[in-house]
Design an enzyme around this catalytic site. Structure first.
Site, mmCIF file in Angstrom:
data_model
loop_
_atom_site.group_PDB
_atom_site.id
_atom_site.type_symbol
_atom_site.label_atom_id
_atom_site.label_comp_id
_atom_site.label_asym_id
_atom_site.label_seq_id
_atom_site.Cartn_x
_atom_site.Cartn_y
_atom_site.Cartn_z
ATOM 1 N N ASN A 9 0.865 -1.178 0.000
ATOM 2 C CA ASN A 9 0.000 0.000 0.000
ATOM 3 C C ASN A 9 0.901 1.227 0.000
ATOM 4 O OD1 ASN A 9 -1.776 2.046 0.419
ATOM 5 N ND2 ASN A 9 -2.500 1.358 2.430
ATOM 6 N N LYS A 11 0.065 4.219 -0.311
ATOM 7 C CA LYS A 11 -0.597 5.400 0.265
ATOM 8 C C LYS A 11 -0.375 6.619 -0.654
ATOM 9 C CE LYS A 11 -0.323 3.218 4.733
ATOM 10 N NZ LYS A 11 -0.263 3.337 6.175
ATOM 11 N N HIS A 95 -9.697 1.080 4.698
ATOM 12 C CA HIS A 95 -8.441 1.331 5.420
ATOM 13 C C HIS A 95 -8.694 2.303 6.572
ATOM 14 C CE1 HIS A 95 -4.360 2.553 6.336
ATOM 15 N NE2 HIS A 95 -3.971 1.441 5.729
ATOM 16 N N GLU A 97 -7.064 4.723 7.646
ATOM 17 C CA GLU A 97 -6.809 6.139 7.342
ATOM 18 C C GLU A 97 -8.018 6.761 6.652
ATOM 19 O OE1 GLU A 97 -3.050 5.476 5.424
ATOM 20 O OE2 GLU A 97 -2.141 5.074 7.376
ATOM 21 N N GLU A 169 -5.330 -4.755 10.650
ATOM 22 C CA GLU A 169 -4.361 -3.672 10.837
ATOM 23 C C GLU A 169 -4.714 -2.910 12.109
ATOM 24 O OE1 GLU A 169 -2.380 -2.612 6.821
ATOM 25 O OE2 GLU A 169 -4.090 -1.294 7.100
ATOM 26 N N GLY A 175 2.236 2.806 10.831
ATOM 27 C CA GLY A 175 3.147 3.937 10.662
ATOM 28 C C GLY A 175 3.811 4.381 11.947
ATOM 29 N N SER A 215 3.314 -1.540 10.476
ATOM 30 C CA SER A 215 4.765 -1.497 10.705
ATOM 31 C C SER A 215 5.458 -2.816 10.385
ATOM 32 C CB SER A 215 5.068 -1.050 12.148
ATOM 33 O OG SER A 215 4.581 0.264 12.365
HETATM 34 P P1 13P Z 1 2.797 0.829 7.754
HETATM 35 O O1 13P Z 1 3.384 -0.482 7.250
HETATM 36 O O2 13P Z 1 3.499 2.041 7.243
HETATM 37 O O3 13P Z 1 2.652 0.791 9.251
HETATM 38 O O4 13P Z 1 1.318 0.906 7.166
HETATM 39 C C1 13P Z 1 0.493 -0.190 7.287
HETATM 40 C C2 13P Z 1 -0.724 0.044 6.477
HETATM 41 O O5 13P Z 1 -1.520 0.896 6.792
HETATM 42 C C3 13P Z 1 -0.899 -0.756 5.264
HETATM 43 O O6 13P Z 1 -2.170 -0.572 4.725
#
Ligand code: 13P
Length: 263
Positions: A9, A11, A95, A97, A169, A175, A215
């Site tokens: 991903n 992002k 997701h 976010e 997640e 993150g 992470s």
């Molecule tokens: P990170 O691996 O940066 O923590 O993000 C995970 C994520 O949100 C994948 O969709």
């Protein structure tokens, strides 16, 4: 045996000018038998990534990071599922976010799933609890409610045929450099499959791949993939780094081989 999947991903990173090169580099560094690889760039980079992979490594699938819950209409700036046909074959839905920044509710996420399945996009449904929810012992009921809210109106057989993938997640792990333990992720995967059974999945969700996300790195991926209930990873930050992805997919290849998928 369930697929072993590593999904990237990206992002809100990369541009149409550089996304194709990164996709080709990642593809070359992750050519491992038995692992299903997916790259999810921003919408505007989908065509560049699709075109680059078509000649470099057509085994790497392309996914979108979101899709609208309506088929068409007056929704400025949004992207509907039929627009993704030909650009992507997978899509991330729900997701955290987007739950946080776009106010996506479980009901709306359920509608997005329907649009994805109708357009033959393979959905990765994201679920996960907040830190206070985990610390107060409510992680499982929170995730169960997310699943119920998104999946209740769906025919399990249709979602299974569409290849539904669930990504666990934990929000506090995204993150942050802080990750769940393998044991906690596996326990949640078992809880997710129990929830699917409760929602009428005839095989108790045994065929649904469950990924861990939050992470993930080349160093900690082994902790998750050594759990039989975990089928891969949804990778954020590390998915932009070829060395990291090479290590993550190499470890996934060991699990694929152990499952007899690498032949
Ligand atoms: P990170 O691996 O940066 O923590 O993000 C995970 C994520 O949100 C994948 O969709």
């Amino acid at each position: 045996m369930r697929d072993v999947i590593v999904a990237a991903n990206w992002k809100m990173h990369t541009t149409p000018a550089d996304a194709g090169d990164l996709a080709v580099t990642l593809a070359a560094r992750t050519h491992v038998a038995g692992v299903t690889r997916v790259i999810c760039p921003p919408f505007v980079c989908l065509a560049a990534v699709r075109d680059a992979l078509a000649s470099a490594d057509p085994d790497v699938a392309v996914g979108a990071q979101n899709v609208h819950h309506e088929l068409a209409g007056a929704y400025t700036g949004e992207i509907a599922a039929p627009m993704l046909v030909g650009l992507a074959t997978w899509v991330i839905i729900g997701h955290s976010e987007r739950r946080r920044d776009a106010g996506e509710t479980d009901a709306r996420i359920g509608r997005k799933l329907a649009r994805a399945v109708d357009a033959d996009l393979r959905p990765i449904l994201c679920v996960g609890e907040q830190l206070d929810e985990r610390e107060s012992g409510r992680a499982v009921p929170v995730v169960e409610e997310q699943l119920r809210g998104a999946l209740a109106d769906h025919d399990p057989e249709r979602l299974a045929a569409a290849g539904l993938v669930i990504a666990y997640e934990p929000v506090w792990a995204i993150g942050t450099g802080r990750n769940a333990t393998g044991a906690d992720a596996a326990a949640m995967a078992e809880a997710i499959r129990s929830a699917l059974a409760g929602l009428g999945w005839s095989d108790g969700g045994a065929g649904v791949p469950i990924l861990y996300g939050g992470s993930v790195t080349s160093v900690n991926i082994g902790e998750f993939l050594s759990e039989a209930a975990i089928d891969g990873a949804l990778v954020g930050g590390a998915s932009l780094k070829p060395d990291e992805m090479a290590g993550i997919v190499a470890r996934a290849g060991m699990t694929a081989a152990a499952r007899g998928l690498a032949a």
